[in-house]
Design a protein around this motif. Sequence first.
Motif, PDB file in Angstrom:
ATOM      1  N   GLY A 196      19.829 -19.025  -8.986  1.00  0.00           N
ATOM      2  CA  GLY A 196      19.692 -21.150  -9.294  1.00  0.00           C
ATOM      3  C   GLY A 196      20.586 -20.519 -10.794  1.00  0.00           C
ATOM      4  N   ASN A 250      19.999 -23.727 -11.974  1.00  0.00           N
ATOM      5  CA  ASN A 250      19.778 -25.014 -11.279  1.00  0.00           C
ATOM      6  C   ASN A 250      18.104 -24.674 -10.517  1.00  0.00           C
ATOM      7  N   GLU A 251      16.980 -25.533 -11.563  1.00  0.00           N
ATOM      8  CA  GLU A 251      15.290 -25.184 -11.047  1.00  0.00           C
ATOM      9  C   GLU A 251      15.474 -26.132 -10.151  1.00  0.00           C
ATOM     10  N   THR A 293      25.712 -23.031 -15.710  1.00  0.00           N
ATOM     11  CA  THR A 293      24.887 -24.047 -14.419  1.00  0.00           C
ATOM     12  C   THR A 293      23.582 -23.186 -13.954  1.00  0.00           C
TER      13      THR A 293
END
Length: 69
Positions: A46, A66-67, A64
Motif C-alpha cells: 500500500g 493506503n492503510e 502515498t
Amino acid sequence: MTTDVVEKVEEANNKKVSWEAFVKQDVLNFMINHNLQAITVDDGAGKKGVIKRTSKGDFSVQITSNEIL
C-alpha cells in the motif's frame, strides 16, 4: 558460520529506515546516478513513491500510503 549470519541480520535490522527516507534518499540517489527522468516504487503493501524530474531540473517527490483499519 551461523553467528555471522545472525550478526548480519541484526545489523540489517538496525539500519532499517522509514519508507519516506528510503524514497527520498536511496531511490532518489539511484535515479540521479542512472540519469532517469522518473521512477515509481511500490512496497506491495500500500505504500508508493513517485519521483519525477521537473522541467527546471528539480525533483518532485510524491509519497502515498493506503492503510486498512
